[in-house]
Motif scaffolding. Structure first.
Motif, PDB file in Angstrom:
ATOM      1  N   PHE A  39     -31.149  -0.409 -30.363  1.00 60.42           N
ATOM      2  CA  PHE A  39     -31.498  -0.624 -28.956  1.00 60.42           C
ATOM      3  C   PHE A  39     -30.585   0.220 -28.068  1.00 60.42           C
ATOM      4  O   PHE A  39     -29.658   0.871 -28.562  1.00 60.42           O
ATOM      5  N   LEU A  40     -30.888   0.223 -26.758  1.00 61.12           N
ATOM      6  CA  LEU A  40     -30.180   1.129 -25.843  1.00 61.12           C
ATOM      7  C   LEU A  40     -28.866   0.532 -25.333  1.00 61.12           C
ATOM      8  O   LEU A  40     -28.721  -0.678 -25.207  1.00 61.12           O
ATOM      9  N   ASP A  41     -27.948   1.440 -25.028  1.00 58.67           N
ATOM     10  CA  ASP A  41     -26.609   1.043 -24.580  1.00 58.67           C
ATOM     11  C   ASP A  41     -26.558   0.959 -23.055  1.00 58.67           C
ATOM     12  O   ASP A  41     -27.195   1.755 -22.377  1.00 58.67           O
ATOM     13  N   PRO A  42     -25.735   0.074 -22.525  1.00 60.12           N
ATOM     14  CA  PRO A  42     -25.602  -0.021 -21.066  1.00 60.12           C
ATOM     15  C   PRO A  42     -24.714   1.106 -20.535  1.00 60.12           C
ATOM     16  O   PRO A  42     -23.560   0.886 -20.152  1.00 60.12           O
ATOM     17  N   TYR A  43     -25.238   2.298 -20.510  1.00 60.39           N
ATOM     18  CA  TYR A  43     -24.477   3.518 -20.234  1.00 60.39           C
ATOM     19  C   TYR A  43     -24.817   3.951 -18.808  1.00 60.39           C
ATOM     20  O   TYR A  43     -25.820   4.607 -18.572  1.00 60.39           O
ATOM     21  N   GLU A  62     -26.803  -6.771 -11.955  1.00 62.93           N
ATOM     22  CA  GLU A  62     -28.237  -6.454 -12.158  1.00 62.93           C
ATOM     23  C   GLU A  62     -28.412  -5.415 -13.269  1.00 62.93           C
ATOM     24  O   GLU A  62     -29.360  -5.483 -14.063  1.00 62.93           O
ATOM     25  N   PHE A  63     -27.472  -4.479 -13.291  1.00 58.94           N
ATOM     26  CA  PHE A  63     -27.502  -3.439 -14.323  1.00 58.94           C
ATOM     27  C   PHE A  63     -27.421  -4.092 -15.711  1.00 58.94           C
ATOM     28  O   PHE A  63     -28.217  -3.800 -16.611  1.00 58.94           O
ATOM     29  N   SER A  64     -26.460  -5.007 -15.856  1.00 63.69           N
ATOM     30  CA  SER A  64     -26.331  -5.728 -17.136  1.00 63.69           C
ATOM     31  C   SER A  64     -27.621  -6.470 -17.460  1.00 63.69           C
ATOM     32  O   SER A  64     -28.091  -6.462 -18.596  1.00 63.69           O
ATOM     33  N   ARG A  65     -28.159  -7.127 -16.454  1.00 61.69           N
ATOM     34  CA  ARG A  65     -29.366  -7.946 -16.661  1.00 61.69           C
ATOM     35  C   ARG A  65     -30.504  -7.075 -17.218  1.00 61.69           C
ATOM     36  O   ARG A  65     -31.196  -7.455 -18.154  1.00 61.69           O
ATOM     37  N   ASN A  97     -32.291  -7.738 -20.669  1.00 60.13           N
ATOM     38  CA  ASN A  97     -33.743  -7.952 -20.772  1.00 60.13           C
ATOM     39  C   ASN A  97     -34.339  -7.031 -21.835  1.00 60.13           C
ATOM     40  O   ASN A  97     -35.209  -7.439 -22.610  1.00 60.13           O
ATOM     41  N   HIS A  98     -33.853  -5.800 -21.847  1.00 56.04           N
ATOM     42  CA  HIS A  98     -34.305  -4.827 -22.860  1.00 56.04           C
ATOM     43  C   HIS A  98     -33.993  -5.352 -24.266  1.00 56.04           C
ATOM     44  O   HIS A  98     -34.839  -5.342 -25.159  1.00 56.04           O
ATOM     45  N   LEU A  99     -32.783  -5.873 -24.442  1.00 55.48           N
ATOM     46  CA  LEU A  99     -32.399  -6.405 -25.761  1.00 55.48           C
ATOM     47  C   LEU A  99     -33.269  -7.617 -26.121  1.00 55.48           C
ATOM     48  O   LEU A  99     -33.764  -7.724 -27.254  1.00 55.48           O
ATOM     49  N   GLU A 100     -33.489  -8.481 -25.149  1.00 52.14           N
ATOM     50  CA  GLU A 100     -34.277  -9.686 -25.453  1.00 52.14           C
ATOM     51  C   GLU A 100     -35.715  -9.314 -25.819  1.00 52.14           C
ATOM     52  O   GLU A 100     -36.304  -9.907 -26.730  1.00 52.14           O
ATOM     53  N   GLU A 101     -36.237  -8.301 -25.135  1.00 54.38           N
ATOM     54  CA  GLU A 101     -37.607  -7.875 -25.449  1.00 54.38           C
ATOM     55  C   GLU A 101     -37.673  -7.394 -26.904  1.00 54.38           C
ATOM     56  O   GLU A 101     -38.602  -7.731 -27.650  1.00 54.38           O
ATOM     57  N   ILE A 102     -36.678  -6.651 -27.324  1.00 54.98           N
ATOM     58  CA  ILE A 102     -36.661  -6.156 -28.712  1.00 54.98           C
ATOM     59  C   ILE A 102     -36.528  -7.319 -29.689  1.00 54.98           C
ATOM     60  O   ILE A 102     -37.201  -7.363 -30.729  1.00 54.98           O
ATOM     61  N   ILE A 103     -35.669  -8.283 -29.343  1.00 61.59           N
ATOM     62  CA  ILE A 103     -35.510  -9.465 -30.212  1.00 61.59           C
ATOM     63  C   ILE A 103     -36.875 -10.154 -30.389  1.00 61.59           C
ATOM     64  O   ILE A 103     -37.273 -10.515 -31.507  1.00 61.59           O
ATOM     65  N   LEU A 104     -37.614 -10.280 -29.268  1.00 62.31           N
ATOM     66  CA  LEU A 104     -38.907 -10.970 -29.355  1.00 62.31           C
ATOM     67  C   LEU A 104     -39.924 -10.154 -30.158  1.00 62.31           C
ATOM     68  O   LEU A 104     -40.657 -10.695 -30.983  1.00 62.31           O
ATOM     69  N   GLY A 151     -23.810 -11.964 -21.818  1.00 66.44           N
ATOM     70  CA  GLY A 151     -25.265 -12.033 -21.984  1.00 66.44           C
ATOM     71  C   GLY A 151     -25.691 -11.843 -23.430  1.00 66.44           C
ATOM     72  O   GLY A 151     -26.616 -12.508 -23.915  1.00 66.44           O
ATOM     73  N   VAL A 152     -25.013 -10.932 -24.137  1.00 63.15           N
ATOM     74  CA  VAL A 152     -25.339 -10.725 -25.562  1.00 63.15           C
ATOM     75  C   VAL A 152     -25.020 -12.018 -26.321  1.00 63.15           C
ATOM     76  O   VAL A 152     -25.806 -12.479 -27.163  1.00 63.15           O
ATOM     77  N   ARG A 153     -23.868 -12.615 -25.986  1.00 60.93           N
ATOM     78  CA  ARG A 153     -23.474 -13.878 -26.641  1.00 60.93           C
ATOM     79  C   ARG A 153     -24.555 -14.945 -26.404  1.00 60.93           C
ATOM     80  O   ARG A 153     -24.963 -15.659 -27.330  1.00 60.93           O
ATOM     81  N   ALA A 154     -25.025 -15.028 -25.149  1.00 54.66           N
ATOM     82  CA  ALA A 154     -26.022 -16.057 -24.813  1.00 54.66           C
ATOM     83  C   ALA A 154     -27.337 -15.807 -25.561  1.00 54.66           C
ATOM     84  O   ALA A 154     -27.963 -16.755 -26.060  1.00 54.66           O
ATOM     85  N   LEU A 155     -27.739 -14.552 -25.655  1.00 51.41           N
ATOM     86  CA  LEU A 155     -28.987 -14.247 -26.390  1.00 51.41           C
ATOM     87  C   LEU A 155     -28.839 -14.603 -27.870  1.00 51.41           C
ATOM     88  O   LEU A 155     -29.752 -15.157 -28.486  1.00 51.41           O
TER      89      LEU A 155
END
Ligand SMILES: Cc1ncc(COP(=O)(O)O)c(C=O)c1O
Length: 449
Positions: A172-176, A193-196, A200-207, A238-242
């Motif tokens: 997945f993509l990095d927060p760069y 918002e940037f982190s969010r 969201n991108h990571l969560e979409e991939i997880i799903l 956020g990664v921890r929460a996901l």
């Protein structure tokens, strides 16, 4: 101890050594004979300031007497014991590592030989614990050169070996922020918002991949060679929460970012997050001896209470390496090396900012502790890199050559210059290196005129 004149070291090496990461006919290694503090000397007595801690690993600096003595004594007392036995240093080193993990929560430790096999073992443990297969990692990452760690690696070092690598890795993509895909038209978006957006991108991939098939998210806490990408506020939480939401393990690869590099013992402490596992190597012994480790929560280790962990290494818990690790951690504490790295981080920030203002070829500078980077561009507006993706350029080669000629050992990667000195570096020594870089950057400034 061994008999070989200095001037024969290089030719004899070229005759017999098979080199890593190199076209064999093109290697031109520095033949080095001694090192002390933040310096090393080649066989012609040329002195170099080490701005890369060799391979980003000699965190406490070169020639530390306490670590050397600990290894010598261990070699005299007991140089090796079988993996199924235990030793004084195995008991003490595993306790020392457990105690320095965030909140002391990762209290079980498996010792390996380096970073790649630490990640390989963390992946196996995650798969065994969760009974799931997939591993999520980021594109701008390096996790090691063995088949599993290489599969986990996101950068082009992986592509060279595909398709013969471990299965089951999704990137997945990095927060760069400097080159964010999602924010070309909204560069001023808040950090949160940037982190969010990246979460969201990571969560979409997880799903899309199916959470029930994902064992772990494995990520460099602060990305190393792929760009010193410092997680924005809220990202790690956020990664921890996901991971918690979907029953996925969070593994932080702190092979490069650990052991004081960022001004904390482990970089993840900057964000008050406790991962399920941390992989480490390099600074664990400051490279005085080869050693890696996986530190894990006890409940993860407990999954293997009743059935065996089907894996092993002849040299797990090698006593000489463990003696180096114990002494290295003691030196870090006694000499307050992590605190020093934290303070020097502000000094490095100031120096980098000054360089950035003085040189038009610098697009951005970043650092956290003594983990720094300069991104060189052809044009500040377009951000076009001074060397293409996965390649070099005459300008970057000339900059590197200038530094080497002037006694500064620095790592350049594509269009970037990394600043990763031993953590004991003083302000004067840092300035000495930055002054050489300041002059070297005239070359890249001229090139973009
Ligand atoms: C973040 C990270 N992980 C893993 C590794 C692999 O470590 P080793 O070379 O000890 O196998 C490295 C090495 O540079 C690294 O930087």
């Amino acid at each position: 101890m061994f008999d070989l004149p200095d001037h024969e070291i290089l030719p004899l090496s070229k005759q017999h050594v098979f080199w890593t990461w190199s076209a064999q006919a093109k290697v031109n290694p520095i033949a080095i004979k001694k090192a002390k503090g933040v310096y090393f000397w080649d066989v012609d007595d040329k002195k170099y300031l080490d701005f890369n801690s060799m391979t980003m690993c000699v965190n406490i600096g070169h020639g530390n007497e306490k670590v050397i003595k600990a290894m010598q004594e261990q070699a005299g007392e007991l140089p090796y014991a079988a993996p199924g036995m235990t030793t004084k240093v195995r008991a003490l080193a595993s306790k020392a590592v457990a105690q320095i993990t965030p909140q002391g929560a990762l209290s079980k430790v498996l010792f390996t030989l380096g970073g790649a096999d630490a990640n390989e073992n963390a992946i196996k443990i995650a798969r065994g614990y969760t009974k799931r297969h997939k591993i999520l990692t980021r594109y701008r990452s390096y996790h090691g050169a063995s088949a599993g760690a290489m599969a986990a690696t996101g950068d082009p070092r992986r592509v060279a070996w595909e398709p013969n690598l471990m299965t089951g890795v999704i990137h997945f993509l990095d927060p760069y922020r400097y080159r964010s895909t999602f924010h070309r038209t909204t560069p001023d978006i808040s950090e949160e918002e940037f982190s969010r957006d990246y979460l969201n991108h990571l969560e979409e991939i997880i799903l899309y991949e199916g959470p029930e098939s994902i064992a772990a998210v494995l990520l460099e806490t602060v990305t190393g060679t792929n760009g010193i990408i410092i997680p924005p506020n809220g990202y790690m939480q956020g990664v921890r929460a996901l991971c918690d939401k979907y029953g996925i393990l969070m593994i932080c690869d702190e092979v490069m970012s650990g052991f004081g590099r960022t001004g904390k013992m482990f970089a993840i402490e900057h964000w008050n997050v406790v991962p399920d596992m941390i992989t480490m190597a390099k600074g664990l012994t400051s490279a005085y001896a080869p050693l890696g480790a996986v530190a894990m929560k006890p409940e993860i280790a407990a999954a293997f209470d009743e059935h065996a962990f089907e894996s092993g290494l002849t040299y797990t818990s090698h006593p000489i390496s463990l003696a180096a690790a114990i002494a290295n951690i003691e030196v870090m504490k006694e000499e307050k090396i992590v605190e020093h790295a934290f303070q020097m981080g502000s000094v490095l920030r100031r120096m980098l900012t000054d360089l950035g203002e003085a040189h038009p070829s610098i697009g951005e500078v970043r650092n956290i502790g003594l983990f720094g980077i300069i991104e060189l561009v052809k044009d500040r507006k377009t951000k076009e890199p001074l060397a293409p993706w996965n390649s070099s350029s005459p300008e970057m080669s000339a900059l590197k050559k200038y530094c080497t000629d002037h006694g500064l050992f620095v790592y350049t990667h594509w269009h970037t210059v990394l600043i990763i000195p031993p953590l004991i570096i003083t302000e004067e020594e840092l300035k000495e290196g930055m002054d050489i870089l300041d002059n070297a950057l005239e070359i890249t400034d001229q090139a973009i005129k």
